[in-house]
Write a protein that holds these residues in place. Sequence first.
Motif, PDB file in Angstrom:
ATOM      1  N   ASN A  67      11.521   2.181  12.355  1.00  0.00           N
ATOM      2  CA  ASN A  67      12.647   2.504  13.217  1.00  0.00           C
ATOM      3  C   ASN A  67      13.737   3.224  12.439  1.00  0.00           C
ATOM      4  OD1 ASN A  67      11.390   1.310  15.345  1.00  0.00           O
ATOM      5  ND2 ASN A  67      12.403  -0.682  15.087  1.00  0.00           N
ATOM      6  N   ASP A  70      14.836   0.970   9.067  1.00  0.00           N
ATOM      7  CA  ASP A  70      15.074  -0.465   9.191  1.00  0.00           C
ATOM      8  C   ASP A  70      14.482  -1.222   8.009  1.00  0.00           C
ATOM      9  OD1 ASP A  70      16.172   0.278  11.528  1.00  0.00           O
ATOM     10  OD2 ASP A  70      14.785  -0.794  12.842  1.00  0.00           O
ATOM     11  N   GLU A  88      19.777 -10.134  12.651  1.00  0.00           N
ATOM     12  CA  GLU A  88      19.819  -8.812  12.024  1.00  0.00           C
ATOM     13  C   GLU A  88      21.246  -8.320  11.929  1.00  0.00           C
ATOM     14  OE1 GLU A  88      19.207  -5.706  15.704  1.00  0.00           O
ATOM     15  OE2 GLU A  88      17.422  -6.476  14.704  1.00  0.00           O
ATOM     16  N   LEU A  90      23.564  -4.535  11.833  1.00  0.00           N
ATOM     17  CA  LEU A  90      23.489  -3.132  12.227  1.00  0.00           C
ATOM     18  C   LEU A  90      24.737  -2.441  11.733  1.00  0.00           C
ATOM     19  CD1 LEU A  90      22.052  -0.880  13.864  1.00  0.00           C
ATOM     20  CD2 LEU A  90      23.420  -1.617  15.837  1.00  0.00           C
ATOM     21  N   THR A  95      21.343   1.718  10.644  1.00  0.00           N
ATOM     22  CA  THR A  95      20.324   1.027   9.855  1.00  0.00           C
ATOM     23  C   THR A  95      20.369  -0.468  10.139  1.00  0.00           C
ATOM     24  OG1 THR A  95      20.452   2.663   8.077  1.00  0.00           O
ATOM     25  CG2 THR A  95      19.486   0.530   7.527  1.00  0.00           C
ATOM     26  N   ARG A  96      19.243  -1.031  10.539  1.00  0.00           N
ATOM     27  CA  ARG A  96      19.161  -2.464  10.790  1.00  0.00           C
ATOM     28  C   ARG A  96      18.610  -3.187   9.567  1.00  0.00           C
ATOM     29  NH1 ARG A  96      17.750  -0.486  15.967  1.00  0.00           N
ATOM     30  NH2 ARG A  96      19.015  -1.374  17.643  1.00  0.00           N
ATOM     31  N   ARG A  98      17.024  -6.692   9.173  1.00  0.00           N
ATOM     32  CA  ARG A  98      16.556  -7.884   9.879  1.00  0.00           C
ATOM     33  C   ARG A  98      16.489  -9.046   8.884  1.00  0.00           C
ATOM     34  NH1 ARG A  98      14.992  -6.148  14.742  1.00  0.00           N
ATOM     35  NH2 ARG A  98      14.381  -3.965  14.964  1.00  0.00           N
TER      36      ARG A  98
END
Length: 457
Positions: A67, A70, A88, A90, A95-96, A98
């Motif tokens: 994604n 990520d 997570e 953000l 950019t995540r 998790r």
Amino acid sequence: MPVPVPRQRGVPAAETAQASPGSSSSSGGGFGMGSNSPSGFGPDSGAPAGPGTGSSTPGGSLGAGSNGGDLTLLVIEDDPAGSFTVPELLDAAGTRVRIRSARNLTEAERLLTDDVHCILVDLALPGSGDEELGPLKHVLRLAPRHAVLALTTSGDLERAAEAVRVGAQDHLFRDELDGRLLSRAVRYAVERKRADRAQVKLAESRLRAQENARLERGLLPTPLLEGSDLRFAARYRPGRSRALLGGDFYDTVRTPDGTVHAMIGDVCGHGPDEAALGVELRIAWRALTFAGLCGDELLSTLQQVLEHERESEEIFATLCTVDIAPDGRRAGLCLAGHPSPLIARHGRAAQLLPYEDSGPALGLLPRARWPRRQVELGAAWSLMMYTDGLIEGRQGPGAKQRLGQDGMVDMINRQLGAGLEGEALLETAVSEVRDLNGGELTDDVAVLLLSRSSSRG
């Protein structure tokens, strides 16, 4: 005892971080990231909380997830309240990060799957005996390909610095941590680990190249001509890029009776397997020659070696052998599908030795025979043996006509007329063939020259 890397597998959603939006920080200064995070980070309600978005590379991935970059963080912390309370983070760039949580090293091993990019280790974790920084060292052994961050308190500066010295990419202080700092630290740690691995791979590649070069140089022949009045020169140019050894091979030795034996050959193909087979044939030829074999008997035995060592029945090798009598005036010649040598006698133009009685290449016919022809050399001469790489180059870029044996004879006669001999003759010949070809030759080239002057009897 080293801890084995766990078997890679997917993790169901039930094993991901436990979200507790209302939980508070632990008494040890834990990091609670609820929806009102001071850095503006919070859970993304539209994103799934489970893992599986990271790239899948066995042994641990440092690449960005599917994604758009990520990342997955595995947190191993000694906090019964569970201070990491969101699944997570953000950031503003999208950019995540998790978050997956483990309460101890045993649970962490179960959750360490191939989509984890970074591991955050609480240095206050119990266990791992009395070893200093035991939990961190355990994780470093367990996940050598992952980025690792150390988590401690701001009052433990020395321990934090030691964590980096033993292998962590960075350290974080629990009482100063917020979502923005954590997200940035994870991304930087992943990039640093990727750069470190790239440097290690580059260093390993250079070491392998150096070892291969030393090995190939050691496999090139050293002529054994002590006591002989013949002069020896050779040139060798493999067709493989950045290689020192190709499928062509040659050797020259003097046996106790004073006979000088010379050989040159060519294994079909240009790869490392062909180079290895060429070395085997050369060493076998030298051993058999010192054992007293010559002519058909020698070539028949070499064919047996080839048939036993080759990768497939399609592999064959051409060979030319010459045994020069102790007085230097005559020689025996055997050809096994190989181009005939070139001889230049004093006061006469160079010409090819007779090749009408040549036999087939080694490995083509199971019961082949190779006749030995007697050749008169004379008092002063130069004998040039070569592989077909010297004569199969083109005469100009894009030209269809090859140099061929006739073109080679004309070229050598021009160079002899200019007074070239020995090393200078071979160097000029190989360079001119390359220039005529309009660039580097694609085939291996081996050339050797034996010479005798009239003043030596």
